[in-house]
Design a protein around this motif. Structure first.
Motif, PDB file in Angstrom:
ATOM      1  N   TRP A 253       0.821  -1.213   0.000  1.00  0.00           N
ATOM      2  CA  TRP A 253       0.000   0.000   0.000  1.00  0.00           C
ATOM      3  C   TRP A 253       0.857   1.266   0.000  1.00  0.00           C
ATOM      4  CZ3 TRP A 253      -4.567   0.084  -1.723  1.00  0.00           C
ATOM      5  CH2 TRP A 253      -5.446  -0.979  -1.529  1.00  0.00           C
ATOM      6  N   PHE A 254       2.013   1.208   0.667  1.00  0.00           N
ATOM      7  CA  PHE A 254       2.883   2.384   0.726  1.00  0.00           C
ATOM      8  C   PHE A 254       3.345   2.795  -0.666  1.00  0.00           C
ATOM      9  CE2 PHE A 254       6.935   4.598   1.241  1.00  0.00           C
ATOM     10  CZ  PHE A 254       6.628   5.518   2.228  1.00  0.00           C
ATOM     11  N   TRP A 255       3.659   1.799  -1.508  1.00  0.00           N
ATOM     12  CA  TRP A 255       4.184   2.079  -2.844  1.00  0.00           C
ATOM     13  C   TRP A 255       3.122   1.893  -3.929  1.00  0.00           C
ATOM     14  CZ3 TRP A 255       8.590   4.557  -2.992  1.00  0.00           C
ATOM     15  CH2 TRP A 255       9.547   4.365  -1.977  1.00  0.00           C
ATOM     16  N   ASP A 256       1.848   1.918  -3.562  1.00  0.00           N
ATOM     17  CA  ASP A 256       0.781   1.770  -4.537  1.00  0.00           C
ATOM     18  C   ASP A 256       0.912   2.826  -5.633  1.00  0.00           C
ATOM     19  OD1 ASP A 256      -1.577   1.270  -5.892  1.00  0.00           O
ATOM     20  OD2 ASP A 256      -2.838   2.280  -4.440  1.00  0.00           O
ATOM     21  N   ASP A 257       0.955   4.104  -5.230  1.00  0.00           N
ATOM     22  CA  ASP A 257       1.235   5.226  -6.137  1.00  0.00           C
ATOM     23  C   ASP A 257       0.393   5.182  -7.418  1.00  0.00           C
ATOM     24  OD1 ASP A 257       3.079   6.163  -4.338  1.00  0.00           O
ATOM     25  OD2 ASP A 257       4.806   5.260  -5.326  1.00  0.00           O
ATOM     26  N   ASN A 258      -0.849   4.764  -7.292  1.00  0.00           N
ATOM     27  CA  ASN A 258      -1.769   4.748  -8.430  1.00  0.00           C
ATOM     28  C   ASN A 258      -2.440   6.112  -8.521  1.00  0.00           C
ATOM     29  OD1 ASN A 258      -3.736   4.337 -10.353  1.00  0.00           O
ATOM     30  ND2 ASN A 258      -4.454   2.399  -9.504  1.00  0.00           N
ATOM     31  N   PRO A 259      -2.151   6.894  -9.564  1.00  0.00           N
ATOM     32  CA  PRO A 259      -2.705   8.253  -9.628  1.00  0.00           C
ATOM     33  C   PRO A 259      -4.202   8.299  -9.893  1.00  0.00           C
ATOM     34  CG  PRO A 259      -1.505   7.743 -11.625  1.00  0.00           C
ATOM     35  CD  PRO A 259      -1.271   6.601 -10.693  1.00  0.00           C
ATOM     36  N   ASN A 260      -4.788   7.159 -10.318  1.00  0.00           N
ATOM     37  CA  ASN A 260      -6.213   7.132 -10.626  1.00  0.00           C
ATOM     38  C   ASN A 260      -6.847   5.836 -10.131  1.00  0.00           C
ATOM     39  OD1 ASN A 260      -6.574   9.644 -12.357  1.00  0.00           O
ATOM     40  ND2 ASN A 260      -4.930   8.622 -13.463  1.00  0.00           N
ATOM     41  N   VAL A 261      -7.141   5.794  -8.851  1.00  0.00           N
ATOM     42  CA  VAL A 261      -7.775   4.617  -8.248  1.00  0.00           C
ATOM     43  C   VAL A 261      -9.286   4.774  -8.344  1.00  0.00           C
ATOM     44  CG1 VAL A 261      -8.030   3.218  -6.179  1.00  0.00           C
ATOM     45  CG2 VAL A 261      -5.849   4.368  -6.646  1.00  0.00           C
ATOM     46  N   SER A 262      -9.970   3.747  -8.865  1.00  0.00           N
ATOM     47  CA  SER A 262     -11.435   3.807  -8.959  1.00  0.00           C
ATOM     48  C   SER A 262     -12.051   3.039  -7.798  1.00  0.00           C
ATOM     49  CB  SER A 262     -11.914   3.223 -10.286  1.00  0.00           C
ATOM     50  OG  SER A 262     -11.556   1.868 -10.400  1.00  0.00           O
ATOM     51  N   GLU A 263     -12.984   3.678  -7.118  1.00  0.00           N
ATOM     52  CA  GLU A 263     -13.738   3.044  -6.038  1.00  0.00           C
ATOM     53  C   GLU A 263     -15.180   2.880  -6.495  1.00  0.00           C
ATOM     54  OE1 GLU A 263     -13.352   5.220  -2.425  1.00  0.00           O
ATOM     55  OE2 GLU A 263     -11.174   4.870  -2.250  1.00  0.00           O
TER      56      GLU A 263
END
Length: 437
Positions: A253-263
């Motif tokens: 989770w620390f390095w997820d770094d996803n600029p566009n996460v969809s919930e």
């Protein structure tokens, strides 16, 4: 006549004393201003939702503009890099008379940044605040005006170079169509987005000779048999996902770094913007330079060299991704092992091999090791904004390898992909250092 000559001498001396040269101007600008400009860029990139390839471009150009502008005033400390960047001609005949070095450089940063983002007003506001700071510090109107003019010249030089990087042309190219062949990449849940930036390898690199300069290791042939090397490569991801420790989950989770996460909330889809992989490493530079109070020269090198290395590593990596066109773990596992399996974090929408975050991080770590030294211990609080705790590392390469492992723990990459991505990033980082130094 003697009296007139004496009066003329006094007037000359008085004029010399009251006309301030650039070196005599107050200098309220330094490391904190460069860090603030960088931070504003990170925030704008998050708000504009730039994916990692585009983010690498958005970050690199303003830092290059800042470096080039500052190097015009301090050539002994910042050697010229224009002739070392692909397609860029040297800056010549820049009118520096009465211009303030640091002010000119920061304004060049803002004007170049404005060229490559959507939310231009943020950079306009930053430039206005920088000029206001100059006014309050007592920098003369002439010096401010000269700095604005000099920064315009640098920005225009950058614009001519940027216009030829093939970015605009790639906006009109066909989208990537997923193959139906087994072993090839397919759109992944939850959004089933088409392949992202499938033409990025056609972007002009900054230092490397071509997108294909790195030759990645050959993968095992695609097979479904449980005794095959390919099945074992995928099954390692699956088996590890079932026994993850709390520490491994935290790393992912620390390095997820996803600029566009969809919930997905019922029929509603909410997009959450986070920092991108290149942005995460630029924020690490912010923290390190601030902690040790780096000189502006050292920080400028760190930001610029690292941004260039990450930009080129993305181009090299994306070339390999779409050449290999490898299926993601979620697709293979759901089709052949466990139909209900899901990775810990969302799978990004592009082929697996090699790992992009691994390549980006290893290239950044290679450059930063050269600038700040090997075994440089540091603590990173980048993800506190996203409710993740701080993490500490023994060195830049230690952090880069943790990045690679995070993609394996997260269930979005095979061990082969992260190892090769890490090697690829180191290779690109060394090429950038060799050419720029």
């Amino acid at each position: 006549m003697k009296q007139l000559a004496f009066i003329a001498l006094l007037l000359s001396l008085f004029s010399c004393k009251t006309t301030t040269t650039p070196t005599e101007q107050p200098n309220p600008f330094g490391l904190s201003d460069l860090n603030s400009a960088n931070r504003k860029m990170l925030e704008v990139a998050m708000e504009d939702g730039f994916p990692p390839p585009i983010a690498s471009r958005v970050y690199a150009y303003p830092h290059i503009a800042h470096y080039i502008a500052l190097s015009q005033f301090y050539p002994d400390s910042l050697p010229s890099i224009e002739g070392k960047l692909n397609g860029m001609s040297p800056v010549t005949n820049l009118n520096k008379e009465n211009a303030h070095p640091e002010l000119t450089s920061l304004l060049a940063f803002c004007k170049t940044a404005r060229k490559v983002i959507f939310s231009e007003h943020y950079m306009d506001a930053l430039a206005d605040s920088i000029k206001m700071k100059a006014h309050k510090a007592g920098i003369s109107e002439d010096a401010i005006a000269a700095s604005v003019t000099a920064s315009d010249s640098i920005a225009q030089h950058m614009f001519r170079w940027i216009a030829k990087d093939n970015y605009v042309q790639t906006r009109t190219m066909d989208r990537f169509t997923a193959s139906k062949d087994e072993g090839h990449w397919k759109e992944t849940p939850p959004d089933y987005v088409p392949g992202l930036e499938s033409h990025w390898m056609k972007i002009r690199p900054m230092v490397i000779d071509s997108a294909s300069c790195y030759v990645a290791a050959t993968l095992p042939p695609y097979e479904k048999g449980k005794n095959s090397d390919f099945y074992k490569m995928v099954d390692s991801v699956y088996q590890t996902s079932k026994v993850l420790t709390d520490e491994q989950k935290e790393i992912a989770w620390f390095w997820d770094d996803n600029p566009n996460v969809s919930e997905h909330r019922g029929h509603l889809v909410v997009m959450v913007h986070k920092i991108s992989p290149p942005g995460h490493w630029l924020n690490i530079i912010h923290q390190i330079s601030e902690r040790e109070n780096s000189s502006l020269i050292k920080a400028t090198k760190a930001y610029t060299y690292t941004a260039i290395a990450m930009f080129d590593s993305v181009i090299s990596c994306w070339y390999e991704k779409y050449k290999t066109n490898l299926v993601r773990p979620i697709t293979y596992i759901q089709e052949n092992i466990d139909v209900n399996w899901k990775p810990l974090i969302q799978t990004p929408p592009f082929p697996e091999y090699t790992s992009g975050h691994s390549a980006i991080s290893a290239s950044a770590a290679t450059v930063l090791t050269d600038i700040y030294g090997d075994n440089y211990a540091f603590t990173d609080s980048t993800e506190v904004l996203f409710e993740q705790p701080v993490r500490s590392f023994k060195s830049f390469q230690d952090a880069a390898w943790e990045v690679s492992l995070s993609r394996f723990y997260a269930g979005i990459h095979y061990m082969n992909g992260i190892r090769e991505g890490n090697k690829q990033g180191k290779f690109i980082g060394r090429m950038v250092l060799d050419k720029l130094k």
